[in-house]
Scaffold this motif. Structure first.
Motif, PDB file in Angstrom:
ATOM      1  N   ASN A  19       0.821  -1.213   0.000  1.00 40.88           N
ATOM      2  CA  ASN A  19       0.000   0.000   0.000  1.00 40.88           C
ATOM      3  C   ASN A  19       0.857   1.265   0.000  1.00 40.88           C
ATOM      4  N   TRP A  20       2.002   1.191  -0.687  1.00 42.50           N
ATOM      5  CA  TRP A  20       2.822   2.388  -0.806  1.00 42.50           C
ATOM      6  C   TRP A  20       2.098   3.387  -1.708  1.00 42.50           C
ATOM      7  N   PRO A  21       1.961   4.654  -1.270  1.00 38.97           N
ATOM      8  CA  PRO A  21       1.161   5.623  -2.045  1.00 38.97           C
ATOM      9  C   PRO A  21       1.728   5.856  -3.452  1.00 38.97           C
ATOM     10  N   LYS A  22       0.844   5.838  -4.435  1.00 40.06           N
ATOM     11  CA  LYS A  22       1.277   6.043  -5.816  1.00 40.06           C
ATOM     12  C   LYS A  22       1.885   7.426  -6.017  1.00 40.06           C
ATOM     13  N   ASP A  23       1.406   8.411  -5.257  1.00 40.48           N
ATOM     14  CA  ASP A  23       1.935   9.762  -5.436  1.00 40.48           C
ATOM     15  C   ASP A  23       3.286   9.948  -4.765  1.00 40.48           C
ATOM     16  N   ARG A  24       3.802   8.899  -4.138  1.00 42.61           N
ATOM     17  CA  ARG A  24       5.139   8.952  -3.538  1.00 42.61           C
ATOM     18  C   ARG A  24       6.076   7.966  -4.241  1.00 42.61           C
ATOM     19  N   LEU A  25       5.756   7.678  -5.490  1.00 41.90           N
ATOM     20  CA  LEU A  25       6.543   6.758  -6.296  1.00 41.90           C
ATOM     21  C   LEU A  25       6.711   7.361  -7.692  1.00 41.90           C
ATOM     22  N   ILE A  26       7.964   7.519  -8.122  1.00 39.67           N
ATOM     23  CA  ILE A  26       8.254   8.139  -9.414  1.00 39.67           C
ATOM     24  C   ILE A  26       9.233   7.250 -10.184  1.00 39.67           C
ATOM     25  N   PHE A  27       9.013   7.148 -11.495  1.00 41.54           N
ATOM     26  CA  PHE A  27       9.943   6.424 -12.367  1.00 41.54           C
ATOM     27  C   PHE A  27      10.474   7.390 -13.413  1.00 41.54           C
ATOM     28  N   LEU A  28      11.778   7.516 -13.474  1.00 44.14           N
ATOM     29  CA  LEU A  28      12.429   8.327 -14.500  1.00 44.14           C
ATOM     30  C   LEU A  28      13.203   7.388 -15.410  1.00 44.14           C
ATOM     31  N   LEU A  29      12.733   7.255 -16.645  1.00 43.36           N
ATOM     32  CA  LEU A  29      13.323   6.329 -17.589  1.00 43.36           C
ATOM     33  C   LEU A  29      13.875   7.083 -18.792  1.00 43.36           C
ATOM     34  N   ALA A  30      15.077   6.739 -19.185  1.00 39.66           N
ATOM     35  CA  ALA A  30      15.648   7.339 -20.385  1.00 39.66           C
ATOM     36  C   ALA A  30      14.761   6.998 -21.579  1.00 39.66           C
ATOM     37  N   GLY A  31      14.248   8.020 -22.235  1.00 41.62           N
ATOM     38  CA  GLY A  31      13.348   7.792 -23.358  1.00 41.62           C
ATOM     39  C   GLY A  31      11.892   7.779 -22.966  1.00 41.62           C
ATOM     40  N   GLY A  32      11.586   7.933 -21.671  1.00 40.47           N
ATOM     41  CA  GLY A  32      10.202   7.989 -21.220  1.00 40.47           C
ATOM     42  C   GLY A  32       9.535   6.632 -21.123  1.00 40.47           C
ATOM     43  N   VAL A  91       0.596  -6.600   6.198  1.00 36.71           N
ATOM     44  CA  VAL A  91      -0.575  -6.015   6.852  1.00 36.71           C
ATOM     45  C   VAL A  91      -1.013  -4.684   6.246  1.00 36.71           C
ATOM     46  N   ASP A  92      -0.249  -4.135   5.331  1.00 34.93           N
ATOM     47  CA  ASP A  92      -0.667  -2.916   4.636  1.00 34.93           C
ATOM     48  C   ASP A  92      -1.163  -3.210   3.228  1.00 34.93           C
ATOM     49  N   MET A  93      -1.281  -4.491   2.897  1.00 36.24           N
ATOM     50  CA  MET A  93      -1.705  -4.917   1.567  1.00 36.24           C
ATOM     51  C   MET A  93      -3.063  -4.325   1.198  1.00 36.24           C
ATOM     52  N   GLN A  94      -3.233  -4.003  -0.084  1.00 35.48           N
ATOM     53  CA  GLN A  94      -4.520  -3.543  -0.598  1.00 35.48           C
ATOM     54  C   GLN A  94      -5.365  -4.756  -0.989  1.00 35.48           C
ATOM     55  N   ALA A  95      -6.514  -4.920  -0.353  1.00 38.94           N
ATOM     56  CA  ALA A  95      -7.409  -6.030  -0.690  1.00 38.94           C
ATOM     57  C   ALA A  95      -8.264  -5.630  -1.889  1.00 38.94           C
ATOM     58  N   SER A  96      -7.675  -5.695  -3.067  1.00 39.53           N
ATOM     59  CA  SER A  96      -8.297  -5.150  -4.273  1.00 39.53           C
ATOM     60  C   SER A  96      -9.046  -6.188  -5.105  1.00 39.53           C
ATOM     61  N   GLY A 108     -11.396  -2.249   5.454  1.00 45.66           N
ATOM     62  CA  GLY A 108     -10.478  -3.168   4.804  1.00 45.66           C
ATOM     63  C   GLY A 108      -9.036  -3.085   5.269  1.00 45.66           C
ATOM     64  N   ASN A 109      -8.720  -2.172   6.180  1.00 47.41           N
ATOM     65  CA  ASN A 109      -7.349  -1.996   6.659  1.00 47.41           C
ATOM     66  C   ASN A 109      -7.034  -3.047   7.724  1.00 47.41           C
ATOM     67  N   VAL A 110      -6.098  -3.941   7.426  1.00 46.21           N
ATOM     68  CA  VAL A 110      -5.789  -5.053   8.324  1.00 46.21           C
ATOM     69  C   VAL A 110      -5.240  -4.553   9.657  1.00 46.21           C
ATOM     70  N   LYS A 111      -4.365  -3.569   9.633  1.00 49.18           N
ATOM     71  CA  LYS A 111      -3.774  -3.074  10.873  1.00 49.18           C
ATOM     72  C   LYS A 111      -4.840  -2.481  11.793  1.00 49.18           C
TER      73      LYS A 111
END
Length: 291
Positions: free
Chosen positions: A84-97, A220-225, A257-260
């Motif tokens: 459940n790591w927030p998507k807005d706190r994850l960035i990918f910088l790839l050569a060529g996009g 325990v932070d897994m998203q039950a999707s 749905g939050n296990v913790k």
């Protein structure tokens, strides 16, 4: 550069039997994983330092070109559903996009100016963690990104498969994965890529543990999707608390749905008390239970 060296041992590789070729390549894969072992102290130090930054609200940024960039994306995208790591706190910088995920973008890995622009555009700062990967250790795009990020105060981690290279020099936490010559000379998607994937598995998993997203060996932070993960959440609750299926489902419903939160509710907290306790513990369930 070891990863580009042609080994005399494999000079007649194309004349070998298929079984002999496969056996040799498998040996190379096993040796690649073994090459991660000497780097464990560096990986641990990098993960601990990264956890400190991310605990303050920083972002995790993967940087790379070609195979290394794709391996970084593969690791990073799993952090959201698994931990459940927030998507807005994850960035990918790839050569060529993003297109480089599916095809080779010629010359993109040499564009150091693009890397610097992208680091600046992402607003990289002192709480961010920038992880750059390159088998060669000298990819201009990745080197430039790390240097610019470090100048902006970010924590930098560089992963390379050749010693004494620019990516290692540019990083506060250099991680050398010395995989040596490839069985097919220069084909770093093989040993070098395998070692990078294994290293990232270890690094990101340790990072999530240090950030309180694992308890008693459970996600325990897994998203039950989906249905499978809903059932896994219920199973986790039963295993961790000894409750029955009905109680597990009821607690998960109260906890959205939050296990913790559900575990704290099953321990006698109201949903509001559970949220307050977990927030005060910085998201660490063990601390919240002890508090």
């Amino acid at each position: 550069m070891k990863t580009e060296t042609a080994s005399p041992r494999y000079r007649a590789l194309d004349t070998w039997s298929s079984e002999d070729i496969l056996e040799t390549m498998l040996e190379g894969q096993m040796a690649a994983v073994a090459a991660v072992a000497p780097a464990l102290p560096a990986i641990a130090a990098a993960a601990d330092a990264a956890a400190e930054r991310l605990a303050r609200g920083g972002r995790l940024i993967y940087v790379g070109a070609g195979t290394s960039g794709r391996i970084g994306v593969q690791d990073g995208v799993e952090l959201t559903p698994t931990f459940n790591w927030p998507k807005d706190r994850l960035i990918f910088l790839l050569a060529g996009g993003d297109l480089s995920l599916m095809e080779s973008i010629e010359g993109a890995e040499d564009d150091s100016e693009a890397a610097e622009r992208e680091i600046v555009a992402a607003g990289i700062g002192k709480d961010d963690v920038v992880l750059g990967l390159a088998a060669s250790g000298g990819t201009p795009y990745t080197v430039a990104a790390l240097r610019r990020a470090r100048a902006l105060g970010a924590l930098t981690i560089g992963v390379a498969n050749n010693a004494g290279t620019a990516i290692l020099e540019a990083s506060a936490h250099p991680v050398l994965l010395d995989t040596g010559a490839e069985i097919i000379a220069g084909s770093t998607r093989m040993k070098a890529g395998t070692a990078q994937k294994a290293m990232l598995n270890l690094f990101s998993s340790l990072l999530m543990i240090r950030l309180g997203r694992v308890y008693e060996g459970q996600m325990v932070d897994m998203q039950a999707s989906n249905k499978k993960l809903v059932l896994r959440s219920e199973r986790m609750l039963r295993q961790l608390t000894g409750c029955g299926s009905d109680a597990a489902r009821a607690a998960l419903e109260k906890a959205d749905g939050n296990v913790k939160l559900a575990i704290l509710i099953l321990r006698g907290r109201s949903p509001e008390e559970a949220r307050t306790a977990l927030a005060a513990a910085g998201g660490h369930l063990r601390k919240a239970l002890e508090g």
